[in-house]
Scaffold this motif. Structure first.
Motif, PDB file in Angstrom:
ATOM      1  N   THR A  70       0.829  -1.207   0.000  1.00  0.00           N
ATOM      2  CA  THR A  70       0.000   0.000   0.000  1.00  0.00           C
ATOM      3  C   THR A  70       0.861   1.253   0.000  1.00  0.00           C
ATOM      4  O   THR A  70       0.583   2.221  -0.734  1.00  0.00           O
ATOM      5  N   VAL A  73       2.395   1.870  -3.563  1.00  0.00           N
ATOM      6  CA  VAL A  73       1.430   2.369  -4.542  1.00  0.00           C
ATOM      7  C   VAL A  73       0.965   3.772  -4.173  1.00  0.00           C
ATOM      8  O   VAL A  73       0.834   4.649  -5.049  1.00  0.00           O
ATOM      9  N   ASP A  74       0.739   4.007  -2.891  1.00  0.00           N
ATOM     10  CA  ASP A  74       0.359   5.350  -2.464  1.00  0.00           C
ATOM     11  C   ASP A  74       1.434   6.366  -2.836  1.00  0.00           C
ATOM     12  O   ASP A  74       1.128   7.487  -3.276  1.00  0.00           O
ATOM     13  N   PHE A  77       1.262   7.433  -6.502  1.00  0.00           N
ATOM     14  CA  PHE A  77       0.178   8.367  -6.798  1.00  0.00           C
ATOM     15  C   PHE A  77       0.401   9.727  -6.143  1.00  0.00           C
ATOM     16  O   PHE A  77       0.136  10.771  -6.756  1.00  0.00           O
ATOM     17  N   GLU A 123      -2.212  -4.877  -4.899  1.00  0.00           N
ATOM     18  CA  GLU A 123      -2.441  -3.449  -4.676  1.00  0.00           C
ATOM     19  C   GLU A 123      -2.282  -2.658  -5.964  1.00  0.00           C
ATOM     20  O   GLU A 123      -3.104  -1.788  -6.282  1.00  0.00           O
ATOM     21  N   THR A 126      -5.151  -3.381  -8.512  1.00  0.00           N
ATOM     22  CA  THR A 126      -6.402  -2.752  -8.083  1.00  0.00           C
ATOM     23  C   THR A 126      -6.423  -1.280  -8.471  1.00  0.00           C
ATOM     24  O   THR A 126      -7.413  -0.777  -9.029  1.00  0.00           O
ATOM     25  N   ARG A 127      -5.311  -0.589  -8.211  1.00  0.00           N
ATOM     26  CA  ARG A 127      -5.255   0.840  -8.523  1.00  0.00           C
ATOM     27  C   ARG A 127      -5.156   1.082 -10.032  1.00  0.00           C
ATOM     28  O   ARG A 127      -5.697   2.064 -10.546  1.00  0.00           O
ATOM     29  N   ASP A 130      -8.635   0.804 -11.398  1.00  0.00           N
ATOM     30  CA  ASP A 130      -9.400   2.015 -11.093  1.00  0.00           C
ATOM     31  C   ASP A 130      -8.954   3.174 -11.988  1.00  0.00           C
ATOM     32  O   ASP A 130      -9.779   4.000 -12.396  1.00  0.00           O
ATOM     33  N   GLN A 131      -7.673   3.232 -12.280  1.00  0.00           N
ATOM     34  CA  GLN A 131      -7.131   4.294 -13.124  1.00  0.00           C
ATOM     35  C   GLN A 131      -7.676   4.186 -14.542  1.00  0.00           C
ATOM     36  O   GLN A 131      -7.861   5.185 -15.241  1.00  0.00           O
TER      37      GLN A 131
END
Length: 308
Positions: A70, A73-74, A77, A123, A126-127, A130-131
């Protein structure tokens, strides 16, 4: 093969092969999240990329836990606004024969290599979904995971598992435009530096000299710089149709590893009972046993390691 505007995460990228991957992605234009468990090592990796004109920042954390996945990936972004590429390279070794391998030896390697790959890809995917703009998942395997290797029960299990997951993810992520591939590198590393067979190649690399052709061409054994371009290619738009593959690279050689397929089938009316197996196994499927482990040709005299 420009990666301009792309954002990548490379786990275990403070040094060695992982750093070479991060450097090449940055050289092609990607902004890179570097990862290592040691802050000084991670900072030096970032500085190396920046000195070459690239863009990078670090996340210092051990790969394995979901919290690290997490955080990685955070960071992508928060610092660069998106995520396009994930390279799962982080790993450790705890080599010993089966009867001496402890629970901790096994669990440590499985946690970093296998669970760490799973948590980071989960992770990131998933992102990326969504992107909504696709993405690239590149997982690092090993010949040991394809063939087995003495003293590496834990490592073989993890690397074989990674390739199995990649094949599954290629199916699951196709609709989202996300590719998943495994790269099987064969290169001079801290591990191969301890193997006498590779002494001449590792020594040449350490001295900045070309590796002998016996290694580069005959064995497909080279440097980190030989592997990194494949990572960048698989991360690029040019490889949009490449997914679910295990691709080997090293020295002058590029290889496509086959997926496991039955090599021989035999049938017995009514099914195989013990008597039928005893009578027919040896002359049916038993007649074509598959090889195990890596087989290397004898070293030429001039490439023999020095005697202790």
């Amino acid at each position: 093969m420009s990666l301009a505007g792309k954002v990548a995460i490379v786990t275990g990228s403070g040094r060695g092969l992982g750093l070479a991957y991060a450097e090449e992605l940055a050289r092609q234009g990607a902004s890179v999240i570097v990862n290592d468990v040691d802050a000084a090592t991670a900072a030096e990796a970032v500085a190396t990329i920046e000195r070459a004109g690239g863009v990078a920042s670090a996340v210092v954390a051990p790969v394995g836990p979901t919290a690290t996945a997490t955080a990685l990936v955070d960071a992508a972004f928060e610092r660069y606004g998106r995520l396009d590429i994930l390279v799962t390279n982080a790993g450790v070794l705890r080599d010993t024969v089966l009867w001496k391998m402890s629970d901790d030896d096994f669990d440590t390697v499985i946690n970093v290599h296998l669970r760490g790959t799973f948590t980071c890809v989960r992770e990131a995917a998933t992102r990326m979904r969504d992107q909504g703009e696709g993405g690239r998942i590149i997982c690092i395997g090993s010949p040991t995971g394809q063939r087995g290797n003495f003293g590496q029960t834990n490592y073989a299990a993890a690397k074989a598992g990674i390739v199995g997951m990649v094949r599954t993810w290629a199916l699951e992520l196709k609709r989202a435009g996300i590719t998943a591939n495994a790269v099987i590198p064969v290169a001079a590393t801290a591990m191969t530096a301890t193997v006498p067979y590779f002494h001449a190649a590792v020594e040449a690399d350490a001295q900045g000299e070309p590796m002998p052709a016996f290694f580069r061409h005959g064995l497909g054994f080279g440097t980190s710089a030989d592997v990194a371009p494949l990572i960048a290619y698989l991360a690029s738009d040019a490889a949009a149709d490449v997914s679910g593959q295990a691709i080997g690279v090293g020295g002058d050689r590029l290889q496509l590893w086959s997926h496991p397929e039955p090599v021989l089938s035999a049938y017995h009316e009514g099914g195989w009972d013990a008597a039928a197996l005893e009578a027919e196994f040896a002359e049916t499927v038993g007649a074509q046993p598959q090889s195990i482990g890596e087989k290397f040709p004898p070293l030429p005299d001039e490439l023999q390691p020095p005697q202790a």
